[in-house]
Design an enzyme around this catalytic site. Structure first.
Site, PDB file in Angstrom:
ATOM      1  N   HIS A 112       0.764  -1.091  -0.105  1.00 32.62           N
ATOM      2  CA  HIS A 112       0.029  -0.044   0.181  1.00 32.62           C
ATOM      3  C   HIS A 112       0.973   1.092  -0.045  1.00 32.62           C
ATOM      4  O   HIS A 112       1.973   1.406   0.643  1.00 32.62           O
ATOM      5  CB  HIS A 112      -0.875  -0.046   1.215  1.00 32.62           C
ATOM      6  CG  HIS A 112      -2.016   0.846   1.288  1.00 32.62           C
ATOM      7  ND1 HIS A 112      -1.957   2.473   1.446  1.00 32.62           N
ATOM      8  CD2 HIS A 112      -3.200   0.667   0.753  1.00 32.62           C
ATOM      9  CE1 HIS A 112      -3.290   2.775   1.350  1.00 32.62           C
ATOM     10  NE2 HIS A 112      -4.004   1.987   0.828  1.00 32.62           N
TER      11      HIS A 112
ATOM     12  N   ASP B 124      -7.821  -4.952  -0.196  1.00 26.92           N
ATOM     13  CA  ASP B 124      -8.211  -5.948  -1.620  1.00 26.92           C
ATOM     14  C   ASP B 124      -8.024  -7.401  -1.318  1.00 26.92           C
ATOM     15  O   ASP B 124      -8.953  -8.266  -2.041  1.00 26.92           O
ATOM     16  CB  ASP B 124      -7.530  -5.345  -2.775  1.00 26.92           C
ATOM     17  CG  ASP B 124      -8.006  -3.910  -3.244  1.00 26.92           C
ATOM     18  OD1 ASP B 124      -9.170  -3.747  -3.357  1.00 26.92           O
ATOM     19  OD2 ASP B 124      -7.120  -3.079  -3.384  1.00 26.92           O
TER      20      ASP B 124
END
Length: 385
Positions: A261, A315
């Site tokens: 991320h 996700d």
């Protein structure tokens, strides 16, 4: 002349001031209006969270009931929009259908009365109410079926699941889906939010703002990543293939979907919550063979890449939750959009208070004083196809 430092993707460059959400990537903290995401996921609902994000404070009981009633009333979409959606190619991606449909709403409701609080509230209600209906409608119409009308007897999340199958969902399924929407509702200055803000800064209508954000969210490096996670798990196929697959990815320096991320350097707090939600679904409705693969992959990635701050993101587990809810893979990203409409609208409303059109600069890398060459003297450098 002052030379600006170039940052690809504007990484780390503040583009706005906001009081909507906060992320501490080193400690794994996410807050909406100062409230931790773990608390909202446990104690709130998606519509209450949307109200908090957009209007800046938790609603009273009467305010929330009025908000929910308005949204329930505006769930239906005009028949002309349904007719337009019938003309979309059945092989088209639902995100493309959603972007076109969201933009089409502006043809019916765009007055651009941005200084009018009543117009702002109506736009918020209509977008939150109608986006789920359009997603569910396209899911059925692309197969040649009529869309399922919204149910006035079901709450926001249960109604969406109902519109997919015309069957009332189990209360646990509806609850889990509602939490998923809350987790995806907002996340500071991400790509789609920035897209929404750039579009909003021109003072166009909110339907165009949301359509712009949907188009940005559709990419595999943003909202589309959860679809890619399921594809990856299917490709791995078994727990025994996890580590060879990971080693191959590392050797080829290919991206491992669902990990890493731009902000979080620890496990995404939303991923932790989603993993617990998945386990609740598996306990009641049976396991998913890909969950064991996912667990093994998460452990292997942590062993190999944890020192680089690469951990599971939002996700990684969301697709497994949606699979267990019976949702088709290509609807994962539209569901992300259903949730993120709340955050986009919050930033749109905040932007209107002190708007200034976005006009970033650039660093020019081209030539100067290039002579014009007459057409009969030119030699093509581009091969003809």
């Amino acid at each position: 002349m002052t030379v600006c430092e170039y940052k690809p993707g504007l990484e780390g460059i503040p583009a706005a001031q906001s009081s909507i959400s906060y992320v501490d990537g080193k400690q794994g903290i996410l807050e909406y209006r100062g409230i931790r995401i773990e608390e909202l996921a446990t104690r709130s609902t998606f519509l209450e969270t949307a109200y908090l994000l957009i209007w800046g404070e938790l609603p009273t009981k009467d305010e929330l009931e009025a908000f929910e009633t308005e949204i329930r009333y505006h769930r239906r979409i005009k028949y002309r929009i349904r007719d337009m959606m019938k003309c979309f190619p059945e092989t088209g991606h639902p995100m493309d259908a959603l972007q076109a449909s969201a933009a089409a709403l502006g043809l019916f409701y765009s007055k651009r009365a941005l200084p009018n609080p009543h117009y702002i509230r109506e736009a918020v209600v209509r977008l939150l109410a109608k986006i789920p209906t359009m997603v569910a409608a396209f899911k059925l119409m692309r197969k040649g079926n009529d869309p399922v009308k919204p149910s006035d007897n079901l709450d926001y999340s249960a109604n969406f699941l109902y519109m997919l199958t015309e069957q009332e969902p189990d209360p646990l399924e509806a609850h889990v889906f509602d939490v998923c929407l809350t987790l995806h509702a907002e996340h500071t200055m991400n790509a789609s939010t920035f897209s929404a803000m750039v579009t909003a800064s021109t003072l166009t209508d909110p339907y165009g703002v949301i359509a712009s954000a949907v188009g940005t969210l559709a990419g595999p490096l943003h909202g589309g990543a959860n679809e890619e996670v399921i594809t990856m798990l299917e490709e791995i196929g078994s727990v025994g293939n996890v580590r060879p697959y990971l080693e191959d990815c590392l050797q080829r320096k290919s991206k491992i979907m669902g990990f890493g991320h731009r902000v979080y350097k620890v496990k995404d707090p939303r991923a932790t919550i989603l993993q617990h939600l998945a386990e609740q679904l598996f306990e009641k409705f049976g396991s998913d063979k890909y969950y064991e693969i996912a667990q093994e992959l998460e452990q292997a990635v942590e062993e190999k890449l944890g020192y680089k701050g690469i951990y599971a993101n939002v996700d990684f587990y969301s697709g497994l939750v949606y699979r267990k809810l019976g949702i088709p893979t290509d609807l994962f990203t539209p569901i992300f959009a259903i949730a993120r409409v709340a955050g986009w609208l919050a930033h749109w409303k905040e932007q209107l208070a002190e708007n200034r059109i976005f006009r970033p600069t650039q660093i020019y890398t081209g030539d100067h004083d290039v002579a014009y060459v007459p057409i009969h003297e030119r030699q093509s450098q581009i091969p003809l196809v």
